[in-house]
Design a protein around this motif. Structure first.
Motif, PDB file in Angstrom:
ATOM      1  N   GLY A  26       0.968  38.127 -56.252  1.00 40.91           N
ATOM      2  CA  GLY A  26       2.341  38.599 -56.126  1.00 40.91           C
ATOM      3  C   GLY A  26       3.020  38.012 -54.904  1.00 40.91           C
ATOM      4  O   GLY A  26       2.519  37.094 -54.262  1.00 40.91           O
ATOM      5  N   CYS A  27       4.174  38.573 -54.542  1.00 40.50           N
ATOM      6  CA  CYS A  27       5.011  37.941 -53.515  1.00 40.50           C
ATOM      7  C   CYS A  27       5.623  38.958 -52.562  1.00 40.50           C
ATOM      8  O   CYS A  27       6.698  38.714 -52.012  1.00 40.50           O
ATOM      9  N   ASN A  28       4.991  40.064 -52.343  1.00 37.76           N
ATOM     10  CA  ASN A  28       5.501  41.091 -51.438  1.00 37.76           C
ATOM     11  C   ASN A  28       5.155  40.675 -50.009  1.00 37.76           C
ATOM     12  O   ASN A  28       4.375  41.327 -49.321  1.00 37.76           O
ATOM     13  N   TYR A  29       5.753  39.556 -49.557  1.00 38.25           N
ATOM     14  CA  TYR A  29       5.246  38.839 -48.401  1.00 38.25           C
ATOM     15  C   TYR A  29       5.238  39.638 -47.105  1.00 38.25           C
ATOM     16  O   TYR A  29       4.358  39.451 -46.266  1.00 38.25           O
ATOM     17  N   LEU A  30       6.201  40.526 -46.908  1.00 35.88           N
ATOM     18  CA  LEU A  30       6.237  41.334 -45.683  1.00 35.88           C
ATOM     19  C   LEU A  30       5.729  42.750 -45.902  1.00 35.88           C
ATOM     20  O   LEU A  30       5.829  43.594 -45.010  1.00 35.88           O
ATOM     21  N   ALA A 191      11.049  31.225 -49.522  1.00 37.61           N
ATOM     22  CA  ALA A 191      11.237  30.956 -48.089  1.00 37.61           C
ATOM     23  C   ALA A 191      12.067  32.034 -47.422  1.00 37.61           C
ATOM     24  O   ALA A 191      11.928  32.277 -46.222  1.00 37.61           O
ATOM     25  N   PHE A 192      12.946  32.707 -48.176  1.00 40.08           N
ATOM     26  CA  PHE A 192      13.743  33.795 -47.608  1.00 40.08           C
ATOM     27  C   PHE A 192      12.819  34.931 -47.165  1.00 40.08           C
ATOM     28  O   PHE A 192      11.913  35.335 -47.889  1.00 40.08           O
ATOM     29  N   ALA A 193      13.026  35.410 -45.937  1.00 39.19           N
ATOM     30  CA  ALA A 193      12.204  36.439 -45.297  1.00 39.19           C
ATOM     31  C   ALA A 193      10.823  35.918 -44.918  1.00 39.19           C
ATOM     32  O   ALA A 193       9.962  36.691 -44.496  1.00 39.19           O
ATOM     33  N   VAL A 194      10.619  34.616 -45.032  1.00 41.23           N
ATOM     34  CA  VAL A 194       9.322  33.998 -44.734  1.00 41.23           C
ATOM     35  C   VAL A 194       9.455  32.941 -43.640  1.00 41.23           C
ATOM     36  O   VAL A 194       8.747  32.988 -42.630  1.00 41.23           O
ATOM     37  N   LEU A 195      10.322  31.964 -43.831  1.00 44.08           N
ATOM     38  CA  LEU A 195      10.494  30.857 -42.893  1.00 44.08           C
ATOM     39  C   LEU A 195      11.780  31.031 -42.083  1.00 44.08           C
ATOM     40  O   LEU A 195      12.644  31.836 -42.422  1.00 44.08           O
ATOM     41  N   GLY A 196      11.882  30.260 -41.015  1.00 46.30           N
ATOM     42  CA  GLY A 196      13.114  30.270 -40.217  1.00 46.30           C
ATOM     43  C   GLY A 196      13.442  31.628 -39.634  1.00 46.30           C
ATOM     44  O   GLY A 196      14.610  32.014 -39.591  1.00 46.30           O
ATOM     45  N   GLY A 197      12.405  32.367 -39.185  1.00 43.33           N
ATOM     46  CA  GLY A 197      12.652  33.719 -38.692  1.00 43.33           C
ATOM     47  C   GLY A 197      13.122  34.662 -39.773  1.00 43.33           C
ATOM     48  O   GLY A 197      13.696  35.708 -39.487  1.00 43.33           O
ATOM     49  N   GLY A 198      12.850  34.312 -41.020  1.00 44.06           N
ATOM     50  CA  GLY A 198      13.274  35.114 -42.169  1.00 44.06           C
ATOM     51  C   GLY A 198      14.531  34.591 -42.832  1.00 44.06           C
ATOM     52  O   GLY A 198      14.870  35.005 -43.937  1.00 44.06           O
ATOM     53  N   ARG A 199      15.238  33.666 -42.176  1.00 48.38           N
ATOM     54  CA  ARG A 199      16.505  33.169 -42.723  1.00 48.38           C
ATOM     55  C   ARG A 199      16.317  32.082 -43.776  1.00 48.38           C
ATOM     56  O   ARG A 199      17.280  31.653 -44.398  1.00 48.38           O
ATOM     57  N   VAL A 278       7.261  38.731 -39.606  1.00 46.51           N
ATOM     58  CA  VAL A 278       7.334  37.330 -40.001  1.00 46.51           C
ATOM     59  C   VAL A 278       6.294  36.515 -39.227  1.00 46.51           C
ATOM     60  O   VAL A 278       5.648  35.613 -39.775  1.00 46.51           O
ATOM     61  N   GLU A 279       6.109  36.839 -37.954  1.00 47.51           N
ATOM     62  CA  GLU A 279       5.113  36.140 -37.142  1.00 47.51           C
ATOM     63  C   GLU A 279       3.702  36.414 -37.660  1.00 47.51           C
ATOM     64  O   GLU A 279       2.867  35.498 -37.728  1.00 47.51           O
ATOM     65  N   ARG A 280       3.449  37.655 -38.051  1.00 48.19           N
ATOM     66  CA  ARG A 280       2.136  38.015 -38.594  1.00 48.19           C
ATOM     67  C   ARG A 280       1.882  37.291 -39.917  1.00 48.19           C
ATOM     68  O   ARG A 280       0.784  36.815 -40.199  1.00 48.19           O
ATOM     69  N   LEU A 281       2.926  37.214 -40.735  1.00 44.80           N
ATOM     70  CA  LEU A 281       2.813  36.499 -42.001  1.00 44.80           C
ATOM     71  C   LEU A 281       2.484  35.031 -41.754  1.00 44.80           C
ATOM     72  O   LEU A 281       1.656  34.441 -42.458  1.00 44.80           O
ATOM     73  N   ALA A 282       3.125  34.419 -40.764  1.00 44.53           N
ATOM     74  CA  ALA A 282       2.858  33.011 -40.456  1.00 44.53           C
ATOM     75  C   ALA A 282       1.399  32.805 -40.053  1.00 44.53           C
ATOM     76  O   ALA A 282       0.753  31.844 -40.485  1.00 44.53           O
ATOM     77  N   ARG A 283       0.874  33.704 -39.235  1.00 44.32           N
ATOM     78  CA  ARG A 283      -0.542  33.587 -38.852  1.00 44.32           C
ATOM     79  C   ARG A 283      -1.444  33.715 -40.074  1.00 44.32           C
ATOM     80  O   ARG A 283      -2.393  32.947 -40.252  1.00 44.32           O
ATOM     81  N   ASN A 284      -1.154  34.683 -40.910  1.00 43.98           N
ATOM     82  CA  ASN A 284      -1.982  34.882 -42.099  1.00 43.98           C
ATOM     83  C   ASN A 284      -1.866  33.711 -43.072  1.00 43.98           C
ATOM     84  O   ASN A 284      -2.835  33.368 -43.755  1.00 43.98           O
ATOM     85  N   ALA A 285      -0.679  33.097 -43.132  1.00 46.02           N
ATOM     86  CA  ALA A 285      -0.514  31.933 -43.999  1.00 46.02           C
ATOM     87  C   ALA A 285      -1.414  30.788 -43.542  1.00 46.02           C
ATOM     88  O   ALA A 285      -2.023  30.086 -44.366  1.00 46.02           O
ATOM     89  N   GLY A 286      -1.519  30.596 -42.225  1.00 44.52           N
ATOM     90  CA  GLY A 286      -2.427  29.572 -41.711  1.00 44.52           C
ATOM     91  C   GLY A 286      -3.872  29.875 -42.026  1.00 44.52           C
ATOM     92  O   GLY A 286      -4.644  28.983 -42.401  1.00 44.52           O
ATOM     93  N   LEU A 287      -4.270  31.141 -41.904  1.00 49.72           N
ATOM     94  CA  LEU A 287      -5.641  31.535 -42.236  1.00 49.72           C
ATOM     95  C   LEU A 287      -5.918  31.357 -43.727  1.00 49.72           C
ATOM     96  O   LEU A 287      -7.015  30.940 -44.122  1.00 49.72           O
ATOM     97  N   LEU A 288      -4.929  31.679 -44.559  1.00 51.39           N
ATOM     98  CA  LEU A 288      -5.099  31.513 -46.000  1.00 51.39           C
ATOM     99  C   LEU A 288      -5.323  30.044 -46.350  1.00 51.39           C
ATOM    100  O   LEU A 288      -6.201  29.717 -47.166  1.00 51.39           O
ATOM    101  N   ARG A 289      -4.552  29.166 -45.749  1.00 55.34           N
ATOM    102  CA  ARG A 289      -4.697  27.738 -46.022  1.00 55.34           C
ATOM    103  C   ARG A 289      -6.098  27.261 -45.671  1.00 55.34           C
ATOM    104  O   ARG A 289      -6.719  26.493 -46.414  1.00 55.34           O
ATOM    105  N   LEU A 290      -6.614  27.718 -44.529  1.00 58.99           N
ATOM    106  CA  LEU A 290      -7.971  27.345 -44.140  1.00 58.99           C
ATOM    107  C   LEU A 290      -8.993  27.925 -45.117  1.00 58.99           C
ATOM    108  O   LEU A 290      -9.934  27.244 -45.541  1.00 58.99           O
TER     109      LEU A 290
END
Length: 369
Positions: A26-30, A191-199, A278-290
């Motif tokens: 799913g996509c409930n990113y935050l 990308a909305f609410a995900v990248l660019g500080g959520g913008r 959003v910052e926490r999501l970014a960290r988790n996205a990096g961990l997911l990629r690894l």
């Protein structure tokens, strides 16, 4: 066949076919679809509005919640300024693309679409009566060749972040080959609410929607990053006003439920007030990629919360997905259009997953795929 039966879900857990699993689906990113403040806003709105407006916004189906939601999202995407820019709230992301295409078709008779873009973009252009062409996936040079054969201005359409595998569109390269009069529509749902500080992706890339409003139109859903409901078209204020009059996907539809609009407004407030999500999501996205041992196309530095791993066929994919479930992890097997292969495992992460959750997934994937 339909997907798994989801009997109950939370930001990082699902009860699937009788089992509680760590869910990468799913996509409930935050994680806001389950935030108590959002659910409280929904409960408060129920007594005020009931379940549905039961009418289009242009008759008796408009509410302050709908108006506030579209104006605040538009202002946010435009860098907290609405001079010359506006938004249009429609039932969902699919109809946002349709509404945008319906108004742009009056001036842009040809759509040139990324070959692996979300199916709603092609559907929208066809339904709006445009001549539809495609360019090679994320290939600005091929786009340039296609545009050279188009008479009159064209509408270029692409995902910002591609649904299936998290690839990021080369927006600046695409903009560099646009001709005078061409427009770019970016479906920014992932990308909305995900990248660019959520913008969104434009903010991430340093593209100012205010100054580029004559060339760029952004559409997005509010159901993914915000975990709410509805879709929004953001662009030049004159274009949006024309859509209010002419786009049947807006004029002739009942809007998202007002109680969902109120819940989505509450989710938006949390996005604004808690940037750490959003910052926490970014960290988790990096961990997911690894953990998934996957590198999506596009800029590898962008923290996109989607990873895909191709499998050879449906049978082997079902076997791997079943073993993952036995180990307490749910990752859906997909045959969704635009993927990296006919069948693939698509994992997505939220801000609410823990490092241990992602380690569990990574260990299983390393052994099985």
């Amino acid at each position: 066949m339909p997907g798994a039966i989801i009997e109950q879900q939370h930001a990082n857990r699902m009860h699937v076919n009788g089992r509680d699993l760590v869910a990468f689906a799913g996509c409930n990113y935050l994680g806001l679809a389950h935030d108590p403040r959002v659910l409280e806003a929904v409960r408060d709105a129920t007594g005020r509005y009931g379940l549905s407006t039961s009418a289009s916004r242009e008759t008796s189906g408009n509410t302050p919640a709908h108006q506030e939601l579209e104006s605040r999202i538009a202002s946010f995407l435009a860098g907290d300024g609405t001079h010359g820019t506006a938004g249009l709230l429609v039932p969902d992301g699919y109809t946002a693309n349709l509404a945008a295409a319906q108004v742009l078709a009056a001036s842009h008779h040809t759509a040139v679409i990324d070959a692996r873009a979300h199916a709603s973009l092609g559907d929208a252009a066809r339904c709006a009566g445009m001549d539809v062409r495609f360019f090679g996936h994320m290939d600005a040079d091929d786009l340039s060749r296609e545009l050279a054969s188009v008479h009159g201005p064209a509408l270029v359409m692409t995902d910002g972040v591609f649904t299936a595998d998290g690839a990021v569109a080369p927006v600046r390269s695409i903009m560099s080959v646009l001709r005078d009069g061409d427009r770019l529509l970016i479906d920014d749902c992932h990308a909305f609410a995900v990248l660019g500080g959520g913008r969104g992706l434009c903010a991430q890339l340093g593209i100012d929607l205010q100054s580029e409003r004559d060339r760029i139109v952004v559409t997005t859903t509010l159901a993914k990053g915000l975990g709410g409901g509805g879709g929004v078209v953001v662009g030049d204020a004159g274009l949006i006003e024309s859509a209010r009059r002419c786009a049947h996907a807006y004029v002739c539809t009942t809007p998202v439920s007002p109680i969902v609009a109120c819940g989505t407004l509450a989710a938006f407030e949390i996005l604004r007030s808690e940037p750490e999500r959003v910052e926490r999501l970014a960290r988790n996205a990096g961990l997911l990629r690894l953990g998934m041992h996957a590198e999506p196309d596009g800029d590898p530095a962008l923290p996109v919360p989607i990873c895909a791993r191709p499998v050879t066929d449906a049978e082997s994919g079902e076997r791997i997905a079943a073993i993952l479930r036995e180990r307490g992890v749910f990752v859906p097997l997909m045959a969704y259009p635009g993927g990296p292969s006919p069948w693939y495992l698509r994992a997505s992460v939220t801000s609410e997953h823990t490092a241990r959750d992602i380690e569990l997934l990574g260990a299983a994937i390393e052994e099985l795929v």
